[in-house]
Design an enzyme around this catalytic site. Structure first.
Site, PDB file in Angstrom:
ATOM      1  N   ASN A  23     -33.729 -66.610 -38.481  1.00  0.00           N
ATOM      2  CA  ASN A  23     -32.588 -67.474 -38.167  1.00  0.00           C
ATOM      3  C   ASN A  23     -32.635 -68.808 -38.906  1.00  0.00           C
ATOM      4  O   ASN A  23     -31.610 -69.478 -39.021  1.00  0.00           O
ATOM      5  CB  ASN A  23     -32.508 -67.709 -36.654  1.00  0.00           C
ATOM      6  CG  ASN A  23     -31.983 -66.482 -35.923  1.00  0.00           C
ATOM      7  OD1 ASN A  23     -31.588 -65.511 -36.560  1.00  0.00           O
ATOM      8  ND2 ASN A  23     -31.981 -66.525 -34.604  1.00  0.00           N
ATOM      9  N   ARG A 122     -18.068 -63.299 -29.446  1.00  0.00           N
ATOM     10  CA  ARG A 122     -18.688 -64.331 -30.280  1.00  0.00           C
ATOM     11  C   ARG A 122     -17.648 -64.988 -31.175  1.00  0.00           C
ATOM     12  O   ARG A 122     -17.533 -64.671 -32.356  1.00  0.00           O
ATOM     13  CB  ARG A 122     -19.823 -63.742 -31.108  1.00  0.00           C
ATOM     14  CG  ARG A 122     -20.986 -63.314 -30.262  1.00  0.00           C
ATOM     15  CD  ARG A 122     -22.115 -62.759 -31.074  1.00  0.00           C
ATOM     16  NE  ARG A 122     -22.932 -63.787 -31.688  1.00  0.00           N
ATOM     17  CZ  ARG A 122     -24.020 -63.511 -32.397  1.00  0.00           C
ATOM     18  NH1 ARG A 122     -24.394 -62.279 -32.585  1.00  0.00           N
ATOM     19  NH2 ARG A 122     -24.731 -64.496 -32.930  1.00  0.00           N
ATOM     20  N   ARG A 400     -33.152 -55.196 -38.930  1.00  0.00           N
ATOM     21  CA  ARG A 400     -32.401 -56.392 -39.316  1.00  0.00           C
ATOM     22  C   ARG A 400     -33.236 -57.655 -39.098  1.00  0.00           C
ATOM     23  O   ARG A 400     -33.061 -58.644 -39.812  1.00  0.00           O
ATOM     24  CB  ARG A 400     -31.111 -56.514 -38.477  1.00  0.00           C
ATOM     25  CG  ARG A 400     -30.011 -55.553 -38.871  1.00  0.00           C
ATOM     26  CD  ARG A 400     -28.754 -55.876 -38.087  1.00  0.00           C
ATOM     27  NE  ARG A 400     -28.647 -57.314 -37.956  1.00  0.00           N
ATOM     28  CZ  ARG A 400     -28.251 -57.970 -36.856  1.00  0.00           C
ATOM     29  NH1 ARG A 400     -27.886 -57.309 -35.795  1.00  0.00           N
ATOM     30  NH2 ARG A 400     -28.199 -59.272 -36.820  1.00  0.00           N
TER      31      ARG A 400
HETATM   32  C1  UD1 Z   1     -27.587 -67.980 -33.349  1.00  0.00           C
HETATM   33  C2  UD1 Z   1     -28.682 -67.016 -33.698  1.00  0.00           C
HETATM   34  C3  UD1 Z   1     -28.756 -65.897 -32.657  1.00  0.00           C
HETATM   35  C4  UD1 Z   1     -28.905 -66.500 -31.259  1.00  0.00           C
HETATM   36  C5  UD1 Z   1     -27.827 -67.538 -31.002  1.00  0.00           C
HETATM   37  C6  UD1 Z   1     -28.044 -68.307 -29.702  1.00  0.00           C
HETATM   38  C7  UD1 Z   1     -28.702 -67.147 -36.108  1.00  0.00           C
HETATM   39  C8  UD1 Z   1     -28.472 -66.453 -37.403  1.00  0.00           C
HETATM   40  N1  UD1 Z   1     -28.403 -66.444 -35.008  1.00  0.00           N
HETATM   41  O1  UD1 Z   1     -26.350 -67.244 -33.387  1.00  0.00           O
HETATM   42  O2  UD1 Z   1     -29.880 -65.087 -32.960  1.00  0.00           O
HETATM   43  O3  UD1 Z   1     -28.804 -65.487 -30.302  1.00  0.00           O
HETATM   44  O4  UD1 Z   1     -27.803 -68.527 -32.058  1.00  0.00           O
HETATM   45  O5  UD1 Z   1     -29.260 -68.949 -29.717  1.00  0.00           O
HETATM   46  O6  UD1 Z   1     -29.187 -68.253 -36.056  1.00  0.00           O
HETATM   47  N2  UD1 Z   1     -19.678 -69.962 -29.408  1.00  0.00           N
HETATM   48  C9  UD1 Z   1     -18.360 -70.320 -29.233  1.00  0.00           C
HETATM   49  N3  UD1 Z   1     -17.643 -70.707 -30.330  1.00  0.00           N
HETATM   50  C10 UD1 Z   1     -18.196 -70.765 -31.571  1.00  0.00           C
HETATM   51  C11 UD1 Z   1     -19.562 -70.408 -31.740  1.00  0.00           C
HETATM   52  C12 UD1 Z   1     -20.268 -70.004 -30.630  1.00  0.00           C
HETATM   53  O7  UD1 Z   1     -17.820 -70.306 -28.125  1.00  0.00           O
HETATM   54  O8  UD1 Z   1     -17.506 -71.134 -32.530  1.00  0.00           O
HETATM   55  C13 UD1 Z   1     -20.462 -69.509 -28.248  1.00  0.00           C
HETATM   56  C14 UD1 Z   1     -21.054 -68.124 -28.422  1.00  0.00           C
HETATM   57  O9  UD1 Z   1     -20.137 -67.128 -28.065  1.00  0.00           O
HETATM   58  C15 UD1 Z   1     -22.250 -68.199 -27.524  1.00  0.00           C
HETATM   59  C16 UD1 Z   1     -22.742 -69.635 -27.699  1.00  0.00           C
HETATM   60  O10 UD1 Z   1     -21.595 -70.357 -28.165  1.00  0.00           O
HETATM   61  O11 UD1 Z   1     -21.859 -68.003 -26.187  1.00  0.00           O
HETATM   62  C17 UD1 Z   1     -23.883 -69.813 -28.663  1.00  0.00           C
HETATM   63  O12 UD1 Z   1     -23.573 -69.145 -29.881  1.00  0.00           O
HETATM   64  P1  UD1 Z   1     -24.131 -69.633 -31.281  1.00  0.00           P
HETATM   65  O13 UD1 Z   1     -25.203 -70.649 -31.088  1.00  0.00           O
HETATM   66  O14 UD1 Z   1     -22.998 -70.008 -32.170  1.00  0.00           O
HETATM   67  O15 UD1 Z   1     -24.766 -68.323 -31.866  1.00  0.00           O
HETATM   68  P2  UD1 Z   1     -24.956 -68.027 -33.390  1.00  0.00           P
HETATM   69  O16 UD1 Z   1     -25.125 -69.313 -34.120  1.00  0.00           O
HETATM   70  O17 UD1 Z   1     -23.941 -67.056 -33.869  1.00  0.00           O
END
Ligand code: UD1
Length: 443
Positions: A23, A122, A400
């Protein structure tokens, strides 16, 4: 597709070494697109997700080399395209990390929407909200996010979402703000160690970022980023997974190159369960006994217990007598693994964003299906503790995010065989229905 056949009941003993963080590597590789110089990265793990990101960078026009010493070199000086195609983006959600770098460098980016995901809803609205606050015009065209700007401008913005901060969203906005004109403040930033590593990498390339690792990150924009060499931090989730593997088999395992300072909450959870761990700055020694206790755990944003360890802890708690509970506040629907664990004899009930687990004396082998990366790891852990031979299908999910996972476990005394089940991975057709997108531009 590859599958695992796991003979359960073997106690793990020995020493194992942790790889670089997946990550942390993915947003750093993506950010190389914004750098007009040579980027050399050490300790990038050899994983399918990293291969997908390399392919994506190459498709955009960067030269990506895997060097003899295992390091990766990216040269994006001659990149002219700013399009990330659906065919690659759909394979990995972290592909959205190219949005900020492309927009910041070229003033335009066309990145496919990532599509569905097995761990729940997501959205990427927070990424878009942050980039819009920096002055980007964003619209959706035929399944692609199209972002445009003349030059991004520094802004004071908030990235808080309904489930807390966003990790990759924070990275996207940090890189964009790094090349924006003026000063930016990102409030409600994700505090994960991977965000800290991302900022360290960019600062070494000439960015001016302070506060990464806290909820307020301040950035003074610069005109250009230059050559950089960076060593990626070790993978705290791989270390946690192997620590839980030791615990579930009552093993005695030394884990080297572990980022112990990033694992406080994981170590506290293991202690709560009754698993003593000696931790020095980069080594964990787990000496698990059968005297383990049920626990109530909650997965939260960092510095809380990582959602990426929730499934593995569920496997462990399934084997401990008494009632445990795990709540996931980050991905409240991330419980696909529960049904598969139940097929192995676990007693788990899902109630809203929590799982109530009644530990059983022994899990039993079954044929199970991996549904996502961390769910696959949880099934392998459960299989190590189960009676008999467990077949785990679709382990491509595991590949992955874990390099040579079964080999590492086998070196510790596990009995895991990788075979091919003769079936093929069916690629879903691109989504063609209407998608709505709302972006609010902040002042
Ligand atoms: C990253 C990690 C993933 C981990 C996650 C949470 C990487 C490549 N992946 O994913 O392994 O499980 O952090 O620690 O680093 N959300 C929104 N709007 C957005 C973005 C996110 O509502 O625009 C929500 C998501 O649905 C979720 C929460 O915020 O409920 C956290 O998600 P996020 O931190 O963005 O996850 P990733 O960055 O995709």
């Amino acid at each position: 597709m590859d599958m695992f056949c796991v003979e359960g009941g073997h106690v793990l003993h020995g020493t194992v070494r942790i790889n670089g963080s997946k990550n942390a590597s993915l947003p750093i590789l993506a950010a190389a697109l914004a750098i007009e110089g040579e980027v050399t990265l050490e300790q990038v793990p050899q994983l399918q997700d990293v291969a997908t990101m390399r392919q994506l960078l190459q498709s955009i026009g960067a030269v990506v080399e895997l060097l003899d010493d295992g390091n990766i070199r990216v040269d994006a000086r001659h990149v002219r395209s700013s399009v990330a195609p659906y065919e690659l983006v759909r394979q990995m959600r972290a592909s959205v990390c190219v949005l900020g770098p492309l927009l910041a460098r070229f003033g335009t980016a066309r990145v496919s929407l990532p599509g569905g995901c097995n761990i729940g809803h997501r959205p990427i609205d927070l990424h878009l909200r942050g980039l819009a606050a920096l002055g980007a015009d964003i619209r959706l065209e035929a399944g692609y996010i199209v972002a445009e700007c003349s030059r991004l401008r520094g802004a004071d913005l908030d990235l808080c979402g309904p489930h807390g901060p966003t990790v990759t969203g924070t990275c996207n906005v940090i890189i964009a703000a790094s090349l924006a004109q003026g000063r930016s403040i990102i409030r409600s930033a994700a505090k994960e160690p991977e965000v800290q590593d991302f900022a360290r990498f960019l600062n070494a390339a000439g960015a001016r970022i302070s506060g990464a690792g806290t909820s307020i990150v301040e950035i003074e924009g610069v005109d250009q980023l230059h050559d950089v060499r960076h060593t990626v931090i070790p993978d705290r989730i791989e270390a946690a997974t192997l620590a839980i593997a030791a615990a579930i088999t009552y093993g005695d395992v030394i884990i080297r190159n572990a980022p112990t300072t990033h694992m406080t909450c994981v170590l506290n959870a293991l202690n709560l369960i009754g698993i003593p761990i000696d931790a020095t700055h980069d080594t964990l020694h787990i000496r698990a006994s059968s005297m383990q206790r049920p626990a109530r755990l909650t997965a939260e944003p960092y510095p809380g217990l990582p959602t990426d360890c929730q499934a593995q802890f569920m496997a462990l708690l399934s084997t401990i007598a008494g009632e445990s509970q795990i709540t996931d506040t980050v991905f409240p629907e991330r419980f696909m693994h529960a049904a598969e664990l139940v097929r192995m004899g676990a007693d788990i009930r899902i109630q809203s964003n929590s799982a109530v687990i009644h530990g059983v004396a022994r899990l039993s082998a079954a044929s199970v299906m991996a549904s996502d990366l961390r769910a696959s790891a949880a099934l392998v852990l459960a299989a190590l503790a189960a009676e008999g031979h467990t077949e785990i299908r679709r382990v491509y999910h595991l590949d992955r995010g874990y390099h040579a996972f079964e080999q590492k476990l086998n070196q510790l005394g596990a009995k895991i065989q990788r075979t091919n089940d003769g079936s093929q991975n069916i690629v879903p057709r691109p989504h063609s229905g209407p998608i709505s997108l709302s972006i609010s531009r902040q002042a």
